[in-house]
Design a protein around this motif. Sequence first.
Motif, mmCIF file in Angstrom:
data_model
loop_
_atom_site.group_PDB
_atom_site.id
_atom_site.type_symbol
_atom_site.label_atom_id
_atom_site.label_comp_id
_atom_site.label_asym_id
_atom_site.label_seq_id
_atom_site.Cartn_x
_atom_site.Cartn_y
_atom_site.Cartn_z
ATOM 1 N N ALA A 162 26.588 -43.567 -41.742
ATOM 2 C CA ALA A 162 26.649 -43.860 -40.314
ATOM 3 C C ALA A 162 27.090 -42.597 -39.587
ATOM 4 C CB ALA A 162 27.635 -44.991 -40.036
ATOM 5 N N TYR A 163 26.517 -42.359 -38.404
ATOM 6 C CA TYR A 163 26.920 -41.168 -37.670
ATOM 7 C C TYR A 163 28.013 -41.493 -36.660
ATOM 8 C CZ TYR A 163 23.451 -42.670 -34.086
ATOM 9 O OH TYR A 163 22.707 -43.366 -33.153
ATOM 10 N N LEU A 164 28.929 -40.530 -36.532
ATOM 11 C CA LEU A 164 29.956 -40.547 -35.501
ATOM 12 C C LEU A 164 29.597 -39.446 -34.516
ATOM 13 C CD1 LEU A 164 32.677 -41.110 -34.133
ATOM 14 C CD2 LEU A 164 33.773 -39.686 -35.868
ATOM 15 N N PRO A 165 29.013 -39.778 -33.359
ATOM 16 C CA PRO A 165 28.594 -38.736 -32.410
ATOM 17 C C PRO A 165 29.781 -38.182 -31.644
ATOM 18 C CG PRO A 165 28.109 -40.906 -31.514
ATOM 19 C CD PRO A 165 28.687 -41.133 -32.883
ATOM 20 N N LEU A 166 29.834 -36.858 -31.544
ATOM 21 C CA LEU A 166 30.941 -36.188 -30.869
ATOM 22 C C LEU A 166 30.413 -35.292 -29.752
ATOM 23 C CD1 LEU A 166 32.953 -35.035 -34.020
ATOM 24 C CD2 LEU A 166 33.455 -37.021 -32.581
ATOM 25 N N THR A 167 31.137 -35.240 -28.658
ATOM 26 C CA THR A 167 30.780 -34.314 -27.587
ATOM 27 C C THR A 167 31.475 -32.981 -27.825
ATOM 28 O OG1 THR A 167 32.623 -34.979 -26.172
ATOM 29 C CG2 THR A 167 30.574 -36.226 -25.964
ATOM 30 N N LEU A 168 30.907 -31.943 -27.241
ATOM 31 C CA LEU A 168 31.455 -30.602 -27.431
ATOM 32 C C LEU A 168 32.645 -30.324 -26.518
ATOM 33 C CD1 LEU A 168 28.070 -28.709 -27.771
ATOM 34 C CD2 LEU A 168 29.746 -29.118 -29.572
#
Length: 500
Positions: A81-87
């Motif tokens: 599963a992906y954990l999307p992160l902002t920069l």
Amino acid sequence: MSTPHSVPAAFRRQAARTPDAVALADGTRQLSYAELDSRADALARLLAEEGVRPGDRVAVCLERSVDLVVALLGVLKAGAAYLPLTLTEAPARLSGMLTDAGVELAVCDAAGARQLAGQSVRTVSELPGPTPAAAGLPAPGAEDLACLMYTSGSTGRPKGVMVPHRSVVNLVTEPNYVTLGPGDRILQLAPVAFDAATFEIWGALLNGARVEVPPHGPVGPAELTELLLERGITVLWLTAALFHRQIDSDAASLGTLRTVLAGGDVLSTDHVRRLRAAAPALEIVNGYGPTEATTFSLCHRIAPDEEFTHSVPIGTPLQGAVVELRAADGTPAADGDEGELWVGGAGVSLGYWQRPELTAERFVADADGRLWYRTGDLVRRRADGAVEFLGRIDGQFKLHGQRVEPGEIENVLAEHPEVRQAAVAVRTNHLGDLRLVAWLTTVEETLNRRALRAFLRERLPDHMVPALFATVDELPVTTNGKVDRKALPDPDWKSKALYL
């Protein structure tokens, strides 16, 4: 033909149908469906070699790009599963999410590597090239975790919403709220950690459409107008704030689209009327849904001649979704009465990651075993069946499409040595714009606002850092002892001292 039960299975079916069609483009690069399939397979194989196993959580931290979409699909093909992160994530909050999710590996680019510097995760920073068809990759099931989407938490700790594959697939399979198919181009404008990106990316790729990726950085009204024309965008999602801004700037620019979807907050009826006048052929959809129910739960296609008595309705349920209005005691609300909106069906997520008590509070099973998510939103059903949004039951609110729990900000503010008590709310400033305001009681008479702002930026995302800080002698309270946010004094918007 039966609906595929996972995102990779649905994508593979589409790639087999249209292997040579363009799947992704960013203005300088493009990938066909076959090329995207191959590159994602190669990444999945690399992740497996790095020790990723089905059910693991893998962070994805890249600039908005073709590679970002390759990374998301590659993680899913690896069975993870992906954990999307902002920069721009605050370091302390970033560390907390990675630890909470048990992330050991992250896929990133150079910018993502800088963001993750100092975090205790291994990184894959170079995506492999296309390879021959992969064999032996995992086959995730409908109930397996596809992504962890973190939202604001009232206790000061963000909570991870567990979104399964079946919820993502349901969102975009034969949608009843929008038409999607080969020939469509969807602009991938939302930050990847915002659940609107789920619709933009998978809505395109699971329907044979094309994801158009804008350049890095913010996209203003003029840049958006240019992108819509240059890229031939047909379907666009905007937060309510960006929707209003674009109409104020250049309403006719949206007339090049077939469909614009907006939501995340209440739509202005005046802006809708102005857009219909400027672009009469444009289909306008008001979309509503919490992250816990996977982007959209209800949508309303606005009729060309529709009149609004109170507000723009949030509409009727999506395919695969059911909704009920419940009274305070949990019983069904009578027709025409106000009630809390409960959402059930295929879009409802698996609950909160490692938060069983909170999950039990918000996700409720009925006597028939059906799972419902209690949204906390107060609504009313009209005689024609469309649902109208009336407000929040609790203190939570939306700001520029992002959910904000005031308690999370208030808890962080209270950690600062100069602050005794804090209350946070949204107010409309003298220019008519929504702004986040913090009211504080302080230890000393003077407050170093610059230092306080820097303190918050280390711990909170940008959209949760107040625009201004007002000091008060004491916070108003209700008769039951809670902070009375409605009684907080309006700030002097023109006073520079409140901002600095």
